[in-house]
Design an enzyme around this catalytic site. Structure first.
Site, PDB file in Angstrom:
ATOM      1  N   SER A 139     -16.419  -6.744 -20.522  1.00 32.36           N
ATOM      2  CA  SER A 139     -16.087  -7.265 -21.859  1.00 32.36           C
ATOM      3  C   SER A 139     -14.618  -7.187 -22.227  1.00 32.36           C
ATOM      4  O   SER A 139     -14.202  -7.771 -23.230  1.00 32.36           O
ATOM      5  CB  SER A 139     -16.915  -6.539 -22.921  1.00 32.36           C
TER       6      SER A 139
ATOM      7  N   TYR B 273     -17.635  -2.299 -30.296  1.00 35.83           N
ATOM      8  CA  TYR B 273     -18.978  -2.582 -30.832  1.00 35.83           C
ATOM      9  C   TYR B 273     -19.312  -1.647 -31.988  1.00 35.83           C
ATOM     10  O   TYR B 273     -18.485  -1.426 -32.864  1.00 35.83           O
ATOM     11  CB  TYR B 273     -20.019  -2.520 -29.710  1.00 35.83           C
TER      12      TYR B 273
ATOM     13  N   TYR C 184     -19.287 -17.545 -18.808  1.00 40.65           N
ATOM     14  CA  TYR C 184     -19.232 -16.214 -19.438  1.00 40.65           C
ATOM     15  C   TYR C 184     -19.473 -15.101 -18.414  1.00 40.65           C
ATOM     16  O   TYR C 184     -18.700 -14.137 -18.325  1.00 40.65           O
ATOM     17  CB  TYR C 184     -20.259 -16.142 -20.562  1.00 40.65           C
TER      18      TYR C 184
ATOM     19  N   LYS D 213     -12.939 -10.439 -22.765  1.00 40.27           N
ATOM     20  CA  LYS D 213     -13.086 -11.179 -24.028  1.00 40.27           C
ATOM     21  C   LYS D 213     -11.781 -11.226 -24.812  1.00 40.27           C
ATOM     22  O   LYS D 213     -11.554 -12.159 -25.587  1.00 40.27           O
ATOM     23  CB  LYS D 213     -14.189 -10.524 -24.874  1.00 40.27           C
TER      24      LYS D 213
ATOM     25  N   VAL E 285     -18.467  -2.489 -20.086  1.00 39.54           N
ATOM     26  CA  VAL E 285     -19.501  -1.620 -19.511  1.00 39.54           C
ATOM     27  C   VAL E 285     -19.235  -1.288 -18.046  1.00 39.54           C
ATOM     28  O   VAL E 285     -19.953  -0.492 -17.451  1.00 39.54           O
ATOM     29  CB  VAL E 285     -20.934  -2.199 -19.676  1.00 39.54           C
TER      30      VAL E 285
END
Length: 306
Positions: A61, A240, A188, A64, A258
């Site tokens: 992530s 998050y 993605y 992103k 992760v």
């Protein structure tokens, strides 16, 4: 600085509880959790590293941040019609909020938001073309042509990505998607499977620490205002439902993955890449977070003051 990173690396490796690797992605489940790396790239061009800083890992992530940067470059502030800028308070793969908010993700860093960003940057192009553009961008900002996608991790993601596929099809049901859902998902999963080491990651984030300019290459990546806004989103949404805790403990804009990596930015001072594959209960690197807390304390780099 070298003494600081050496001390942090030694302290991290001596800790017994190193967290749990991400078992739900088979390729990540195989990784030895007894590894730690830290790299600090200063805005004056100096780089300091300790631990296994040359070891490649899946940035997941953290990618992103860079796809958001690309989307802003292509489409500007129009992207905010499709994705919000608020912390979610929910797990990264939650579907609950999407129903309440008619398929508009809360921010670009939760999975639904990043899938939306992938749809935006595709602009009708095939996944291979878009991924080539993403990789080219990563190589440009890190000043390193060796950066590539780990195809084994990408395959592993595709095979276990049912939750992400659910998010994508649910958003598509509101009529938001501009490209075929399967192609967006392929894009993605692959950009999440980019492999980097902590030093490459630190170098890639330098433009965010230096008003949008990579001080090593001299290239202007984004405007100073845009760098500031990306940093703001990293601080409020980058971890998050653990973003508040990270801001409280570390006090730096950061984005976790992760795979165990974290990119942190100390505006005006440095970009920091840390990696340790063991995660906490929320899905953020356990040792990575502790290391950044120590680094912020030892350097006084917290954005909230020394």
């Amino acid at each position: 600085m070298q003494q600081i990173v050496d001390e942090i690396a030694e302290e991290m490796m001596n800790l017994e509880d190193k967290g749990e690797v991400a078992h739900y992605i088979p390729q990540l489940a195989k990784i030895d959790p007894n590894q730690f790396a830290i790299s600090v790239a200063l805005t004056n061009g100096e780089i300091y590293q300790a631990g296994c800083a040359a070891k490649l890992f899946s940035i997941q992530s953290i990618s992103k941040v860079f796809t958001l940067t690309l989307a802003l470059g292509k489409l500007g502030d129009s992207i905010w019609h499709r994705v919000g800028r608020e912390p979610s308070g929910d797990p990264f793969n939650s579907i609950v909020q999407l129903e309440h908010e008619q398929g508009k993700p809360r921010n670009p860093f939760i999975n639904a938001g990043a899938i939306t960003i992938a749809d935006l940057i595709m602009q009708g192009h095939q996944p291979k073309e878009v991924l080539a553009e993403i990789i080219q961008f990563m190589r440009y900002i890190a000043d390193d042509d060796s950066i590539a996608i780990d195809e084994k991790v990408a395959k592993s993601e595709l095979e276990t990505g049912a939750r992400n596929a659910s998010l994508a099809y649910f958003m598509s049901s509101f009529g938001h998607f501009e490209n075929p859902v399967e192609e967006v998902l392929g894009t993605y999963f692959h950009h999440c499977s980019i492999a980097m080491n902590s030093t490459q990651l630190a170098k890639a984030g330098l433009f965010l620490a230096n008003n949008g300019v990579n001080p090593i290459t001299g290239y202007t990546v984004v405007s100073a205002q845009r760098a500031k806004r990306i940093n703001a989103l990293m601080l409020t949404c980058g971890h998050y439902d653990g973003s508040g805790e990270f801001a409280f403990r570390v006090g730096l804009p950061g984005k976790s993955g992760v795979g165990g990596g974290i990119l942190a930015v100390a505006p005006g001072n440095a970009s920091i890449g840390v990696w340790s594959p063991g995660l906490d209960a929320i899905g953020n690197s356990k040792l990575g977070t502790k290391a950044l807390e120590l680094l912020a304390y030892k350097t006084g780099w917290s954005v909230f003051g020394k």
